[in-house]
Design a protein around this motif. Sequence first.
Motif, mmCIF file in Angstrom:
data_model
loop_
_atom_site.group_PDB
_atom_site.id
_atom_site.type_symbol
_atom_site.label_atom_id
_atom_site.label_comp_id
_atom_site.label_asym_id
_atom_site.label_seq_id
_atom_site.Cartn_x
_atom_site.Cartn_y
_atom_site.Cartn_z
ATOM 1 N N ALA A 167 30.765 -16.918 50.719
ATOM 2 C CA ALA A 167 29.895 -18.009 50.291
ATOM 3 C C ALA A 167 28.907 -18.384 51.393
ATOM 4 C CB ALA A 167 30.739 -19.227 49.904
ATOM 5 N N GLN A 168 29.325 -18.315 52.651
ATOM 6 C CA GLN A 168 28.428 -18.618 53.764
ATOM 7 C C GLN A 168 27.345 -17.561 53.931
ATOM 8 O OE1 GLN A 168 30.230 -19.823 57.560
ATOM 9 N NE2 GLN A 168 32.172 -20.078 56.503
ATOM 10 N N HIS A 169 27.678 -16.304 53.671
ATOM 11 C CA HIS A 169 26.770 -15.200 53.987
ATOM 12 C C HIS A 169 25.897 -14.754 52.818
ATOM 13 C CE1 HIS A 169 29.219 -13.714 57.729
ATOM 14 N NE2 HIS A 169 28.846 -14.978 57.800
ATOM 15 N N ALA A 170 26.228 -15.168 51.605
ATOM 16 C CA ALA A 170 25.420 -14.736 50.453
ATOM 17 C C ALA A 170 24.017 -15.334 50.554
ATOM 18 C CB ALA A 170 26.084 -15.156 49.150
ATOM 19 N N SER A 171 22.998 -14.506 50.343
ATOM 20 C CA SER A 171 21.619 -14.998 50.454
ATOM 21 C C SER A 171 20.791 -14.720 49.201
ATOM 22 C CB SER A 171 20.928 -14.364 51.676
ATOM 23 O OG SER A 171 20.948 -12.949 51.587
ATOM 24 N N SER A 172 21.050 -13.624 48.516
ATOM 25 C CA SER A 172 20.268 -13.315 47.325
ATOM 26 C C SER A 172 20.824 -14.055 46.112
ATOM 27 C CB SER A 172 20.277 -11.808 47.056
ATOM 28 O OG SER A 172 21.560 -11.395 46.614
ATOM 29 N N ARG A 173 20.023 -14.121 45.065
ATOM 30 C CA ARG A 173 20.470 -14.787 43.834
ATOM 31 C C ARG A 173 21.681 -14.067 43.249
ATOM 32 N NH1 ARG A 173 18.520 -13.827 38.477
ATOM 33 N NH2 ARG A 173 19.103 -15.498 37.044
ATOM 34 N N GLU A 174 21.655 -12.745 43.261
ATOM 35 C CA GLU A 174 22.777 -11.983 42.720
ATOM 36 C C GLU A 174 24.025 -12.184 43.577
ATOM 37 O OE1 GLU A 174 23.807 -7.460 41.173
ATOM 38 O OE2 GLU A 174 22.173 -7.772 42.586
ATOM 39 N N GLY A 175 23.870 -12.138 44.903
ATOM 40 C CA GLY A 175 25.018 -12.321 45.780
ATOM 41 C C GLY A 175 25.656 -13.681 45.613
ATOM 42 N N LYS A 176 24.829 -14.728 45.511
ATOM 43 C CA LYS A 176 25.368 -16.078 45.327
ATOM 44 C C LYS A 176 26.113 -16.204 44.006
ATOM 45 C CE LYS A 176 21.884 -18.382 48.189
ATOM 46 N NZ LYS A 176 20.730 -19.307 48.208
ATOM 47 N N ALA A 177 25.555 -15.602 42.955
ATOM 48 C CA ALA A 177 26.222 -15.670 41.647
ATOM 49 C C ALA A 177 27.549 -14.923 41.678
ATOM 50 C CB ALA A 177 25.308 -15.094 40.566
ATOM 51 N N GLN A 178 27.578 -13.762 42.356
ATOM 52 C CA GLN A 178 28.819 -12.989 42.441
ATOM 53 C C GLN A 178 29.892 -13.740 43.209
ATOM 54 O OE1 GLN A 178 26.876 -9.582 44.148
ATOM 55 N NE2 GLN A 178 27.134 -8.354 42.314
ATOM 56 N N VAL A 179 29.509 -14.372 44.309
ATOM 57 C CA VAL A 179 30.485 -15.130 45.091
ATOM 58 C C VAL A 179 30.991 -16.336 44.308
ATOM 59 C CG1 VAL A 179 30.815 -16.531 47.148
ATOM 60 C CG2 VAL A 179 29.556 -14.391 47.304
ATOM 61 N N GLU A 180 30.097 -17.026 43.630
ATOM 62 C CA GLU A 180 30.528 -18.191 42.848
ATOM 63 C C GLU A 180 31.487 -17.790 41.739
ATOM 64 O OE1 GLU A 180 28.746 -21.955 40.265
ATOM 65 O OE2 GLU A 180 27.359 -20.496 41.150
ATOM 66 N N LEU A 181 31.199 -16.659 41.099
ATOM 67 C CA LEU A 181 32.108 -16.182 40.049
ATOM 68 C C LEU A 181 33.491 -15.895 40.626
ATOM 69 C CD1 LEU A 181 32.765 -15.145 37.212
ATOM 70 C CD2 LEU A 181 31.795 -12.929 37.875
ATOM 71 N N ALA A 182 33.534 -15.233 41.769
ATOM 72 C CA ALA A 182 34.825 -14.938 42.394
ATOM 73 C C ALA A 182 35.563 -16.221 42.759
ATOM 74 C CB ALA A 182 34.608 -14.076 43.643
ATOM 75 N N GLN A 183 34.842 -17.205 43.273
ATOM 76 C CA GLN A 183 35.476 -18.480 43.620
ATOM 77 C C GLN A 183 36.020 -19.189 42.382
ATOM 78 O OE1 GLN A 183 32.147 -20.201 45.843
ATOM 79 N NE2 GLN A 183 33.405 -20.185 47.685
ATOM 80 N N GLN A 197 36.996 -17.822 39.565
ATOM 81 C CA GLN A 197 38.172 -17.109 39.077
ATOM 82 C C GLN A 197 39.397 -17.414 39.935
ATOM 83 O OE1 GLN A 197 36.341 -13.173 39.262
ATOM 84 N NE2 GLN A 197 36.480 -12.985 37.051
ATOM 85 N N TYR A 198 39.162 -17.579 41.231
ATOM 86 C CA TYR A 198 40.278 -17.882 42.127
ATOM 87 C C TYR A 198 40.798 -19.308 41.914
ATOM 88 C CZ TYR A 198 42.681 -19.113 46.470
ATOM 89 O OH TYR A 198 43.594 -19.558 47.375
ATOM 90 N N MET A 199 39.875 -20.251 41.753
ATOM 91 C CA MET A 199 40.288 -21.652 41.712
ATOM 92 C C MET A 199 40.876 -22.074 40.365
ATOM 93 S SD MET A 199 36.705 -23.770 41.296
ATOM 94 C CE MET A 199 35.929 -22.967 42.679
ATOM 95 N N LEU A 200 40.560 -21.348 39.289
ATOM 96 C CA LEU A 200 40.975 -21.797 37.957
ATOM 97 C C LEU A 200 42.477 -22.043 37.854
ATOM 98 C CD1 LEU A 200 40.043 -22.518 35.129
ATOM 99 C CD2 LEU A 200 40.244 -20.111 34.500
ATOM 100 N N PRO A 201 43.341 -21.115 38.285
ATOM 101 C CA PRO A 201 44.783 -21.407 38.177
ATOM 102 C C PRO A 201 45.295 -22.333 39.275
ATOM 103 C CG PRO A 201 44.465 -19.244 39.150
ATOM 104 C CD PRO A 201 43.092 -19.751 38.785
ATOM 105 N N ARG A 202 44.429 -22.731 40.206
ATOM 106 C CA ARG A 202 44.884 -23.529 41.346
ATOM 107 C C ARG A 202 44.383 -24.972 41.305
ATOM 108 N NH1 ARG A 202 44.416 -18.319 42.722
ATOM 109 N NH2 ARG A 202 46.036 -17.423 44.044
ATOM 110 N N ARG A 230 31.453 -22.252 33.058
ATOM 111 C CA ARG A 230 30.635 -21.762 34.159
ATOM 112 C C ARG A 230 30.886 -20.279 34.414
ATOM 113 N NH1 ARG A 230 25.897 -21.865 36.485
ATOM 114 N NH2 ARG A 230 25.977 -21.467 38.726
ATOM 115 N N VAL A 231 32.144 -19.840 34.311
ATOM 116 C CA VAL A 231 32.467 -18.415 34.485
ATOM 117 C C VAL A 231 31.750 -17.572 33.443
ATOM 118 C CG1 VAL A 231 34.325 -16.726 34.238
ATOM 119 C CG2 VAL A 231 34.657 -18.736 35.683
ATOM 120 N N SER A 232 31.753 -18.034 32.204
ATOM 121 C CA SER A 232 31.066 -17.294 31.137
ATOM 122 C C SER A 232 29.574 -17.181 31.415
ATOM 123 C CB SER A 232 31.300 -17.982 29.791
ATOM 124 O OG SER A 232 32.669 -18.012 29.462
ATOM 125 N N LYS A 233 28.977 -18.279 31.869
ATOM 126 C CA LYS A 233 27.543 -18.252 32.179
ATOM 127 C C LYS A 233 27.242 -17.305 33.335
ATOM 128 C CE LYS A 233 23.629 -21.206 33.419
ATOM 129 N NZ LYS A 233 23.193 -22.596 33.758
#
Length: 477
Positions: free
Chosen positions: A163-179, A181-186, A228-231
């Motif tokens: 999340a700190q290192h993502a700079s492009s629009r695609e990279g930020k979206a990919q990191v947010e999606l991963a986050q 997915q990780y946080m949903l069960p937590r 948000r994950v779907s979007k």
Amino acid sequence: MTTAPKRDLLDEATAWDEPDDTTGSYALEERSALRRVAGLSTELTDITEVEYRRLRLERVVLVGVWTEGTAADADRSLAELAALAETAGSVVLEAVSQRRSTPDAATYVGSGKALEIRDIVAATGADTVICDGELAPGQLNSLEKILKVKVVDRTALILDIFAQHASSREGKAQVELAQMQYMLPRLRGWGESMSRQAGGRVAGGGGIGTRGPGETKIETDRRRIRARVSKLRREIAGMATARATQRSNRGRNAVPSVAIAGYTNAGKSSLLNQLTGAGVLVQDALFATLDPTVRRATSPDGREYTLTDTVGFVRHLPHQLVDAFRSTLEEVAAADLLLHVVDGSDPDPLGQIEAVHVVLQEIDAAAVPEVIVVNKVDAMTEEDVLTLRQALPGAVWVSARTGHGIDALRDLVAARLPRPDVDVDVLVPYDRGDLVARMHRDGDVLSELHEAGGTRLTARVDGALAAALQEFAIRVA
């Protein structure tokens, strides 16, 4: 003496007199401008919100559970966790590990060891504990109740770095999606903060007819995260389509592709700069590169190909990241050749290779022809070189920092690039010089004669170019 690189995005043909290092310089300055100030505050804040608030990693204690391998393997894993924590902007105060057959199902380390770790946390003034593994939601909750400080697992730590290192629009979206997915069960809260029910305006302005028993706060947050994950999945799918179009354009133009992959901080971006003069960001940090960089290069025999610098891999790379970055990692799976960069100065280079191969299997890239490139030979001892040469007999040995072995690597890449496989004998009119140029650029010209009707060439080309040359083929009676 360095040669001037080409400004070689595939759709750009402008050349400059000096290497362009502005991309790397600006990215490095921006990344280093406002770093977290470690150790100024160890105040224990009462946590009353859900798990997806921003991580605050400042003064940390590392905890590992050693279930297999040797003690040296366990120490290396914790050393890598320490490097990850420092990359995230924290200061490591202490590191402890425990030998167990399996992690404790309730508290990861067992209740007795958890109390010992609580004493260490209190003595060092740490505000965060990082566990070297992925914790179940129950383990995370139980540990925080015992330790009274924030507990983070390896997966959350890596996601925070991304999340700190993502700079492009695609990279930020990919990191947010991963986050997400990780946080949903937590998702969880303290006290009754997540079990309360809300109606009326509190529930979103529904007003009359919506008051009374309804969703609890945690149910509302889960629903919002799923939406948000779907979007994000739709957005990333659209970006993946654009990336696939770029790859197909390169394929139609018969431009071979070479992907640079390997363990994080192995020197992939430095190698790209040596081969192309790209000037991309080079930093001694884990996951400095998240957004793939594509540059055009020319082999010693004059053939053009593309070089793609990709995100680094790591042991136990979170599956959420592999899933979210799949469209980016497809650059590796679609390549004609893979340069697998290994840090020869690392204490366990063979372990790095194994970890990368695991990820390559996950992204269906195991069948791509591979060349092992052992980097940082200038930092290796003679004994380490001899030992690794026996284990990797076909590897190429380079130093991206000094330039040692780069010419040999260029020659090997040229030899391993796919060769055209269609023989043609054509008479190309003089007004179709573009086809002659393509034959020289993308094919192997065996002979060339200038005749009255045009240029006669015998060559070996790919199928697409052979189809374009078909109307000029010489028919033998």
